[in-house]
Design a protein around this motif. Structure first.
Motif, short mmCIF file in Angstrom:
data_model
loop_
_atom_site.label_atom_id
_atom_site.label_comp_id
_atom_site.label_asym_id
_atom_site.label_seq_id
_atom_site.Cartn_x
_atom_site.Cartn_y
_atom_site.Cartn_z
N HIS A 140 -11.53 1.77 11.42
CA HIS A 140 -12.84 1.54 12.03
C HIS A 140 -13.16 0.05 12.08
O HIS A 140 -13.57 -0.48 13.12
N LEU A 141 -12.96 -0.63 10.96
CA LEU A 141 -13.28 -2.05 10.90
C LEU A 141 -12.36 -2.87 11.80
O LEU A 141 -12.82 -3.81 12.47
N ALA A 142 -11.08 -2.53 11.84
CA ALA A 142 -10.15 -3.26 12.71
C ALA A 142 -10.53 -3.09 14.18
O ALA A 142 -10.42 -4.05 14.96
N THR A 143 -10.98 -1.92 14.56
CA THR A 143 -11.42 -1.69 15.94
C THR A 143 -12.61 -2.58 16.28
O THR A 143 -12.65 -3.21 17.35
N LEU A 144 -13.58 -2.66 15.38
CA LEU A 144 -14.75 -3.50 15.63
C LEU A 144 -14.38 -4.97 15.65
O LEU A 144 -14.91 -5.75 16.46
N LEU A 145 -13.47 -5.39 14.77
CA LEU A 145 -13.05 -6.79 14.74
C LEU A 145 -12.32 -7.18 16.02
O LEU A 145 -12.49 -8.28 16.54
N ALA A 146 -11.50 -6.25 16.56
CA ALA A 146 -10.80 -6.53 17.81
C ALA A 146 -11.79 -6.70 18.96
O ALA A 146 -11.56 -7.49 19.88
N ARG A 153 -6.06 -11.30 14.62
CA ARG A 153 -5.23 -10.37 13.84
C ARG A 153 -6.18 -9.37 13.16
O ARG A 153 -6.45 -9.45 11.96
N ALA A 154 -6.67 -8.44 13.95
CA ALA A 154 -7.74 -7.56 13.50
C ALA A 154 -7.34 -6.73 12.28
O ALA A 154 -8.16 -6.51 11.38
N ASP A 159 -8.26 -5.82 6.41
CA ASP A 159 -7.84 -5.77 5.01
C ASP A 159 -8.54 -6.86 4.20
O ASP A 159 -8.96 -6.63 3.06
N ALA A 160 -8.66 -8.06 4.78
CA ALA A 160 -9.26 -9.19 4.06
C ALA A 160 -10.74 -8.93 3.77
O ALA A 160 -11.23 -9.27 2.69
N LEU A 161 -11.45 -8.33 4.71
CA LEU A 161 -12.86 -8.03 4.48
C LEU A 161 -13.05 -6.87 3.51
O LEU A 161 -14.02 -6.85 2.75
N LEU A 162 -12.14 -5.91 3.54
CA LEU A 162 -12.27 -4.76 2.65
C LEU A 162 -11.83 -5.07 1.22
O LEU A 162 -12.26 -4.40 0.28
N THR A 192 -19.17 -12.36 6.38
CA THR A 192 -18.87 -11.81 7.71
C THR A 192 -19.38 -12.72 8.80
O THR A 192 -18.70 -12.94 9.82
N ARG A 193 -20.59 -13.27 8.63
CA ARG A 193 -21.11 -14.19 9.64
C ARG A 193 -20.22 -15.41 9.78
O ARG A 193 -19.98 -15.89 10.89
N ALA A 194 -19.72 -15.91 8.66
CA ALA A 194 -18.83 -17.08 8.72
C ALA A 194 -17.55 -16.75 9.48
O ALA A 194 -17.03 -17.58 10.23
N LEU A 195 -17.04 -15.53 9.29
CA LEU A 195 -15.81 -15.14 9.98
C LEU A 195 -16.03 -14.96 11.48
O LEU A 195 -15.17 -15.33 12.29
#
Length: 214
Positions: A140-146, A153-154, A159-162, A192-195
């Motif tokens: 789910h998170l990788a989909t949103l990051l993409a 590299r979503a 993984d880094a955020l989790l 997350t905002r910084a990323l």
């Protein structure tokens, strides 16, 4: 019809007697966790409390991690339904960046809600630790990051955020550092905002006017 989410990986229908035994085992395990703490959970003792054979417990759940997954299953399904089909910003309808921040905050609450069980789960093998709910959260998170950062590299970023959203670190931050849960969630929001904030290209140094000659 209720969506069957991939928490336990066992969606096949059960015989009535098997379903009764499964429910009896889960109820006994839940009582033992409430009375003694999750770290004292033992499949052999659960079998005795539930009046079923030890082999039945091991065949049904495999190991202690499998039983822990069963104990967190119901609340985990509700959590997954919230970010898959629920209202925004956790559910669909908000911008990807906003959903990511809301998801991580909700995940902190989710872990704190059953902290002892998640602590126990994190002592399992890496295969158990990163399967089950983690795999769903990661996808789910990788989909949103993409969507929020096309071309990134979503999968790695997910993984880094989790990685810091784990029971051990949250417990340490709360009990040893004295942080409140809202402070912990604010920290994840800042991370997350910084990323997700687009980087601005450095501005070229301005050239001053040439000094006048004598």
């Amino acid at each position: 019809m209720r969506r069957q989410l991939p928490v336990l990986g066992q969606p096949q229908p059960e015989r009535a007697d098997a379903a009764r035994n499964r429910q009896k085992i889960i109820e006994c395990a839940a009582r033992m966790v409430a009375d003694r703490g999750a770290d004292q959970l033992s499949l052999d003792e659960v079998a005795r409390e539930a009046c079923v054979g030890v082999g039945t417990v091991y065949r049904r759940f495999g190991d202690r991690a499998g039983l822990v997954y069963a104990l967190i299953d119901e609340r985990e399904r509700c959590f997954q339904e919230a970010f898959m089909t629920g209202p925004p910003p956790v559910g669909p309808g908000a911008e990807p960046a906003e959903r990511i921040r809301a998801f991580l905050a909700a995940l902190v609450d989710r872990i704190v809600d059953q902290l002892d069980l998640f602590l126990l789960l994190e002592t399992a093998s890496p295969k158990a630790r990163f399967s089950g709910p983690y795999g769903v959260h990661h996808r789910h998170l990788a989909t949103l990051l993409a969507q929020a950062r096309p071309g990134s590299r979503a999968g790695f970023l997910a993984d880094a955020l989790l990685a810091p959203v784990n029971a051990r670190l949250i417990s340490y931050q709360r009990d040893e550092r004295g942080l409140g849960i809202e402070e912990i969630k604010a920290g994840f929001d800042e991370l997350t905002r910084a990323l997700l904030t687009p980087r601005q290209a450095p501005r070229a140094p301005s050239r001053g006017r040439p000094e006048a000659g004598p």
